[in-house]
Design a protein around this motif. Structure first.
Motif, PDB file in Angstrom:
ATOM      1  N   ALA A 192       0.929  -1.276  -0.004  1.00  0.00           N
ATOM      2  CA  ALA A 192      -0.067  -0.006   0.148  1.00  0.00           C
ATOM      3  C   ALA A 192       0.879   1.162   0.042  1.00  0.00           C
ATOM      4  N   PRO A 193       0.501   2.310  -0.868  1.00  0.00           N
ATOM      5  CA  PRO A 193       1.329   3.622  -0.850  1.00  0.00           C
ATOM      6  C   PRO A 193       1.353   4.080   0.581  1.00  0.00           C
ATOM      7  N   LEU A 202       4.797   5.110  -6.878  1.00  0.00           N
ATOM      8  CA  LEU A 202       5.730   4.429  -7.410  1.00  0.00           C
ATOM      9  C   LEU A 202       6.708   3.334  -6.819  1.00  0.00           C
ATOM     10  N   ALA A 203       6.908   3.814  -5.426  1.00  0.00           N
ATOM     11  CA  ALA A 203       7.743   2.890  -4.362  1.00  0.00           C
ATOM     12  C   ALA A 203       6.622   1.610  -4.397  1.00  0.00           C
ATOM     13  N   SER A 204       5.492   1.692  -4.305  1.00  0.00           N
ATOM     14  CA  SER A 204       4.700   0.632  -3.716  1.00  0.00           C
ATOM     15  C   SER A 204       4.368  -0.311  -4.753  1.00  0.00           C
ATOM     16  N   ARG A 205       4.833  -0.011  -6.237  1.00  0.00           N
ATOM     17  CA  ARG A 205       4.881  -1.009  -7.143  1.00  0.00           C
ATOM     18  C   ARG A 205       6.220  -1.058  -8.058  1.00  0.00           C
ATOM     19  N   PRO A 278       3.040   1.075 -13.031  1.00  0.00           N
ATOM     20  CA  PRO A 278       3.337   2.947 -12.955  1.00  0.00           C
ATOM     21  C   PRO A 278       4.327   3.065 -14.154  1.00  0.00           C
ATOM     22  N   ILE A 279       4.209   4.383 -14.305  1.00  0.00           N
ATOM     23  CA  ILE A 279       5.074   5.177 -15.313  1.00  0.00           C
ATOM     24  C   ILE A 279       6.323   5.352 -14.476  1.00  0.00           C
TER      25      ILE A 279
END
Length: 438
Positions: A192-193, A202-205, A278-279
């Motif tokens: 979870a973010p 971004l860090a969560s994925r 994500p990008i």
């Protein structure tokens, strides 16, 4: 006069770009001739230096009808597609209600689409826990393959397959020679973010979530023999895994999307750019272009995934993850491709030929005798600025707003009939496709 010949000094054929004339009768391409050819029995349209492309084939589109038509719908999605040079779409099994996971749901989807589509439309089936007995019947009814998730799909009615369920689904689909499509993110690698900003999202994925998932798909493809396709690759960390699998002869292919090839984390200043996966950063983006150039990534498709504007509000922890770009995919990709030295011929291969081959959509993907006369007049040097008011999908939310793009679609023809541009006439002409249909 019977028939039509369209000629261009920049006709993009399977072997490359050259001056040519394309003759059309009864919706099919009947001849390819030198540019100077003039058929005395038919009309001639001379495009001059405006390029003539085959209609694009977008195999990753979420139309969301029935059930979530307020998010999109066949009429609006296919009108946007036609305006962007896309003449064939294949609709994903979610986020419609019901999802396309059994024959009754496929019948509901086809009923919703009948008579509403401006372009030809096919359907993917879905593989979820509990619907293993429905996979073969859906295949026999003509779906082009089966999508599954390894992690949460975002909608409760389309849950992910656990490892054993994925193995069973792969074996079942392999037994009848079908295709599986995988949203490849490892659930154990996601979190979870920790906040509402893009950095936290971004860090969560992380890229490792994609790599671990792709490694698992490759192992299962080797074990079961199924033909597997990795959807929307955003992490360049996956490319070496895919390259090795392909070098080893495994039937594993992969795609990426316009947003991963053009945007970076620095562009993610609003939730219009939120998508899953994500990008990522600029170095990752350039590595994806290398993956395309090498052939490890074969397709560029939009993953058109719209929702209502309300669901796009909030922050990156809560907003819906999806980007709507059916109408803009071609100029977005062409603008970035030509800046990197790629040709229109390459763009056509990525956005028309390869997606048609992936899904087995016959008669599409190339300007060739016998194929459907699905064509696009595309002005590659003409520029325009993206304005939401010019977009045809239901809710004109776009991360490309205000961007200046190169390449304008002048007219799209579906089986030789204009479906966009100033000459659009008549009711929606799109057909509903099945895998068996010529």
């Amino acid at each position: 006069m019977d028939g039509l010949t369209i000629r261009s000094r920049r006709t993009v054929l399977p072997e490359g770009e050259r001056p040519a004339a394309v003759s059309i009768r009864n919706g099919r391409i009947t001849a390819l001739s030198p540019y100077e050819f003039r058929d005395p029995a038919g009309a001639v349209l001379d495009l001059g230096d405006v390029a003539l492309l085959p209609g694009l084939v977008d195999t990753h589109v979420h139309v969301n009808e029935p059930g979530r038509t307020e998010w999109e719908g066949f009429a609006t999605a296919t009108r946007a597609a036609a305006s962007g040079g896309v003449t064939t779409i294949v609709d994903m099994p979610l986020n419609s209600l019901p999802p396309t996971v059994d024959p009754a749901a496929l019948a509901a989807k086809r009923a919703a689409a009948e008579g509403a589509c401006a372009v030809d439309t096919g359907f993917w089936g879905g593989a979820i826990p509990g619907n293993l007995p429905s996979l073969r019947p859906l295949h026999e009814l003509g779906v082009f393959g089966f999508k599954c998730f390894m992690s949460d799909s975002g909608v409760p009615e389309f849950p992910p397959l656990p490892p054993d369920g994925m193995r069973d689904a792969f074996r079942e689909v392999a037994s009848f020679g079908g295709l599986v499509l995988v949203h490849a993110e490892d659930p154990a690698s996601l979190a979870a973010p920790s906040g509402g900003g893009y950095a936290e999202f971004l860090a969560s994925r992380p890229p490792s979530a994609e790599r671990v998932a792709v490694e698992r798909v490759v192992r299962l493809a080797e074990e079961t023999g199924v033909r597997a396709h990795i959807l929307h690759v955003s992490a360049a960390d996956c490319l070496d895994v895919l390259a090795k699998a392909q070098a080893d002869g495994l039937p594993v292919t992969a795609e990426t999307c316009p947003h991963y090839l053009t945007l970076t984390d620095d562009d993610a200043r609003g939730t219009a750019s939120k998508c899953c996966p994500p990008i990522r950063d600029a170095a990752n983006r350039e590595a994806l272009w290398q993956g395309l150039a090498s052939g490890v990534l074969s397709c560029v498709v939009t993953d058109h995934s719209p929702c209502t504007p309300e669901l796009k509000r909030g922050d990156f922890a809560t907003a819906w993850g999806g980007i709507s770009s059916l109408q803009l995919g071609l100029p977005v990709v062409w603008t970035a491709a030509r800046a990197r030295g790629h040709t229109l011929h390459s763009v056509v291969r990525w956005m028309s030929e390869a997606p048609a081959a992936l899904a087995g959509v016959s008669g599409k993907g190339a300007i060739a005798v016998g194929n459907d006369a699905d064509l696009v007049a595309f002005a590659p040097d003409e520029t325009f600025t993206v304005t939401p008011s010019a977009l045809h999908h239901r809710h004109p939310v776009t991360p490309y707003e205000g961007r200046t793009l190169a390449g304008a679609v002048h007219t799209t023809w579906l089986r030789g009939v204009p479906v966009t541009g100033s000459s659009t006439t008549g009711s929606p002409a799109g057909r509903l496709l099945t895998r068996q249909e010529r």
